[in-house]
Write a protein that holds these residues in place. Structure first.
Motif, PDB file in Angstrom:
ATOM      1  N   ASP A 106       3.796   8.623   7.750  1.00  0.00           N
ATOM      2  CA  ASP A 106       3.100   7.648   8.593  1.00  0.00           C
ATOM      3  C   ASP A 106       3.713   7.639   9.991  1.00  0.00           C
ATOM      4  O   ASP A 106       4.938   7.571  10.146  1.00  0.00           O
ATOM      5  CB  ASP A 106       3.198   6.246   7.981  1.00  0.00           C
ATOM      6  CG  ASP A 106       2.346   6.093   6.739  1.00  0.00           C
ATOM      7  OD1 ASP A 106       1.451   6.931   6.522  1.00  0.00           O
ATOM      8  OD2 ASP A 106       2.569   5.128   5.977  1.00  0.00           O
TER       9      ASP A 106
ATOM     10  N   GLU B  30      -0.818  12.231  11.830  1.00  0.00           N
ATOM     11  CA  GLU B  30      -1.533  10.967  11.996  1.00  0.00           C
ATOM     12  C   GLU B  30      -1.876  10.722  13.466  1.00  0.00           C
ATOM     13  O   GLU B  30      -2.991  10.300  13.796  1.00  0.00           O
ATOM     14  CB  GLU B  30      -0.712   9.791  11.471  1.00  0.00           C
ATOM     15  CG  GLU B  30      -1.480   8.478  11.580  1.00  0.00           C
ATOM     16  CD  GLU B  30      -0.688   7.273  11.111  1.00  0.00           C
ATOM     17  OE1 GLU B  30      -1.247   6.160  11.186  1.00  0.00           O
ATOM     18  OE2 GLU B  30       0.478   7.428  10.687  1.00  0.00           O
TER      19      GLU B  30
ATOM     20  N   ARG C 151      -5.754  10.353  14.858  1.00  0.00           N
ATOM     21  CA  ARG C 151      -6.151   9.099  15.499  1.00  0.00           C
ATOM     22  C   ARG C 151      -6.676   9.331  16.914  1.00  0.00           C
ATOM     23  O   ARG C 151      -7.558   8.614  17.378  1.00  0.00           O
ATOM     24  CB  ARG C 151      -4.970   8.118  15.536  1.00  0.00           C
ATOM     25  CG  ARG C 151      -4.671   7.484  14.191  1.00  0.00           C
ATOM     26  CD  ARG C 151      -3.515   6.506  14.261  1.00  0.00           C
ATOM     27  NE  ARG C 151      -3.380   5.800  13.000  1.00  0.00           N
ATOM     28  CZ  ARG C 151      -4.034   4.682  12.685  1.00  0.00           C
ATOM     29  NH1 ARG C 151      -4.850   4.136  13.569  1.00  0.00           N
ATOM     30  NH2 ARG C 151      -3.860   4.101  11.519  1.00  0.00           N
TER      31      ARG C 151
ATOM     32  N   THR D  96       1.385   6.528   3.103  1.00  0.00           N
ATOM     33  CA  THR D  96       0.289   5.701   2.590  1.00  0.00           C
ATOM     34  C   THR D  96      -0.806   5.515   3.642  1.00  0.00           C
ATOM     35  O   THR D  96      -1.997   5.672   3.360  1.00  0.00           O
ATOM     36  CB  THR D  96       0.818   4.327   2.146  1.00  0.00           C
ATOM     37  OG1 THR D  96       1.856   4.509   1.173  1.00  0.00           O
ATOM     38  CG2 THR D  96      -0.311   3.496   1.546  1.00  0.00           C
ATOM     39  N   ARG D  97      -0.405   5.172   4.867  1.00  0.00           N
ATOM     40  CA  ARG D  97      -1.381   4.956   5.939  1.00  0.00           C
ATOM     41  C   ARG D  97      -2.075   6.256   6.314  1.00  0.00           C
ATOM     42  O   ARG D  97      -3.284   6.294   6.544  1.00  0.00           O
ATOM     43  CB  ARG D  97      -0.671   4.363   7.154  1.00  0.00           C
ATOM     44  CG  ARG D  97      -1.618   3.834   8.222  1.00  0.00           C
ATOM     45  CD  ARG D  97      -0.839   3.151   9.327  1.00  0.00           C
ATOM     46  NE  ARG D  97      -0.001   4.102  10.041  1.00  0.00           N
ATOM     47  CZ  ARG D  97       1.203   3.802  10.553  1.00  0.00           C
ATOM     48  NH1 ARG D  97       1.699   2.584  10.387  1.00  0.00           N
ATOM     49  NH2 ARG D  97       1.898   4.719  11.205  1.00  0.00           N
TER      50      ARG D  97
ATOM     51  N   SER E 206      -4.768   7.168   3.712  1.00  0.00           N
ATOM     52  CA  SER E 206      -6.009   6.424   3.913  1.00  0.00           C
ATOM     53  C   SER E 206      -6.812   6.990   5.069  1.00  0.00           C
ATOM     54  O   SER E 206      -8.048   7.103   4.999  1.00  0.00           O
ATOM     55  CB  SER E 206      -5.694   4.945   4.185  1.00  0.00           C
ATOM     56  OG  SER E 206      -5.077   4.345   3.074  1.00  0.00           O
TER      57      SER E 206
ATOM     58  N   LEU F 250     -12.185   4.095   8.926  1.00  0.00           N
ATOM     59  CA  LEU F 250     -11.138   4.140   9.946  1.00  0.00           C
ATOM     60  C   LEU F 250     -11.529   5.010  11.129  1.00  0.00           C
ATOM     61  O   LEU F 250     -11.228   4.688  12.285  1.00  0.00           O
ATOM     62  CB  LEU F 250      -9.832   4.652   9.325  1.00  0.00           C
ATOM     63  CG  LEU F 250      -9.189   3.731   8.279  1.00  0.00           C
ATOM     64  CD1 LEU F 250      -7.986   4.414   7.634  1.00  0.00           C
ATOM     65  CD2 LEU F 250      -8.772   2.414   8.912  1.00  0.00           C
TER      66      LEU F 250
END
Length: 398
Positions: free
Chosen positions: A86, A91, A95, A132-133, A136, A172
């Motif tokens: 994370d 990530e 994003r 975990t993030r 997702s 998301l």
């Protein structure tokens, strides 16, 4: 050649370096509408690559960065061990650049490979306890590309309109990139309950939709034996007209918009007061395939239609387009093009918004800049567009 001749530890180090440099290069160069196409319906086979193609140097990175990540087999001795946790490199990239990466793959005609890359990435990250993030995020990224693959392949810039609009509010990716939804979409479906999320829905297939003469109210008739009135401005359900005892195959407004006619397989046409929802009159009729409801001023009558006509032809003939003018007097016409391959909302023949196949679009009505679409599943989508802003887009034919 150097990669094949080096030792396993050296090979791992080089592959890891390829991965990190690929991410770095993409983060610097990828952006929305990288080819400056402007026109939202531009298709890859129609696109002329610019003389200085920004994707030439990025093509390898776009296609292979996930493969290099998988092959690097990151461990505690690797400099880039935090890439898959994370807040790590992966990530951060997703994003900031996920949609732009998908656009680049579409231009390179390798969007299918992108689907495989996201699947492989998900298989890696979901096994990590400190991601975990990220897990997702990758799961939602995979759902996004899975549902919109055909649309992205057809027209890369639909990533920022169709794909975002027709994604769940909780997705998301949609939330990260919602600012990319173009401002020429003045109204998009709201009250999102399920996937795909409509303004509202019937319980069964929508057979007919219509828009009032002043463009403020939409009506829909369905196999669930009801007609419904909707607000064009907000998408709000105004009232349900539910006295029919069989499927409603036709809805039609009177010229002044005060009365709605609904034709049903219960062999009746009912006239409704639009303001109150009260049934004003019930007319017994015969076979709905043999007669068409027509308003003459504010009186209605029936007219025979020929034997080759069918309900399918009739519903596609009623209110499918409307010609209007903008503030400068420039004529424009929104339309809804139903075809087996891909359903498009168009403006003066230009594709502007693709409705994904999973929506099951079935009937449409257009008035001014408002487009109402009814679906096989019973859902109703109401859109309003800004023609003036669309005409200003590069590559758009007015």
């Amino acid at each position: 050649m150097r990669l094949l001749s080096c030792s396993p530890p050296e090979r791992k180090m080089l592959i890891t370096r390829f991965f990190s440099r690929s991410l770095e290069a993409m983060e610097k160069a990828l952006r929305a509408d990288i080819y400056l196409l402007g026109a939202p319906g531009s298709c890859p086979h129609q696109v002329e690559q610019p003389e200085k193609d920004p994707l030439i140097a990025l093509r390898y990175s776009c296609i292979y960065w996930v493969e290099h990540l998988c092959n690097s087999q990151l461990d505690s001795n690797t400099t880039y061990n935090d890439s898959l946790q994370d807040g790590g490199l992966v990530e951060t990239f997703l994003r900031k650049k996920y949609l732009y990466w998908l656009e680049a793959l579409s231009h390179c005609k390798t969007i299918q490979e992108g689907m495989g890359s996201i699947t492989r990435l998900l298989n890696i990250v979901k096994r990590r306890h400190n991601a975990t993030r990220l897990t997702s995020l990758v799961q939602d990224a995979r759902q996004f590309i899975n549902h919109h693959l055909l649309t992205i392949r057809e027209a890369p810039l639909q990533l920022y309109s169709s794909a975002l609009v027709f994604s769940p509010r909780e997705n998301l990716i949609r939330n990260l990139f919602k600012e990319e939804i173009p401002d020429w979409i003045m109204h998009e479906p709201s009250h999102w309950h399920r996937y795909p999320q409509p303004c509202g829905s019937h319980q069964n297939r929508v057979n007919s939709v219509a828009i009032s003469p002043d463009g403020s109210i939409a009506a829909s008739g369905s196999d669930d034996e009801t007609a419904i009135l909707w607000s064009i401005e907000t998408g709000e359900l105004l009232r349900v007209l539910s006295d029919h005892s069989d499927r409603v195959y036709l809805v039609l407004f009177s010229p002044n918009g005060n009365v709605l006619a609904s034709g049903s397989y219960d062999d009746t046409v009912r006239l409704w007061d639009v303001e109150t929802g009260l049934c004003l009159r019930i007319v017994e009729v015969g076979n709905p395939f043999s007669e068409e409801v027509v308003f003459d001023q504010d009186q209605f009558h029936f007219t025979e239609i020929d034997d080759t006509s069918s309900l399918d032809c009739l519903r596609r003939r009623i209110g499918t387009y409307s010609r209007s003018s903008d503030d400068n007097g420039r004529s424009y016409c929104f339309d809804y093009d139903l075809n087996p391959a891909c359903d498009w909302i168009t403006l003066n023949g230009n594709n502007i918004l693709c409705l994904p196949v999973f929506c099951g679009a079935w009937v449409s009505a257009v008035s001014g800049s408002a487009v109402v679409v009814g679906c096989v599943s019973g859902e109703i989508f109401i859109f309003r567009f800004d023609a003036k802003k669309l005409f200003k887009l590069p590559g758009f034919c007015s």
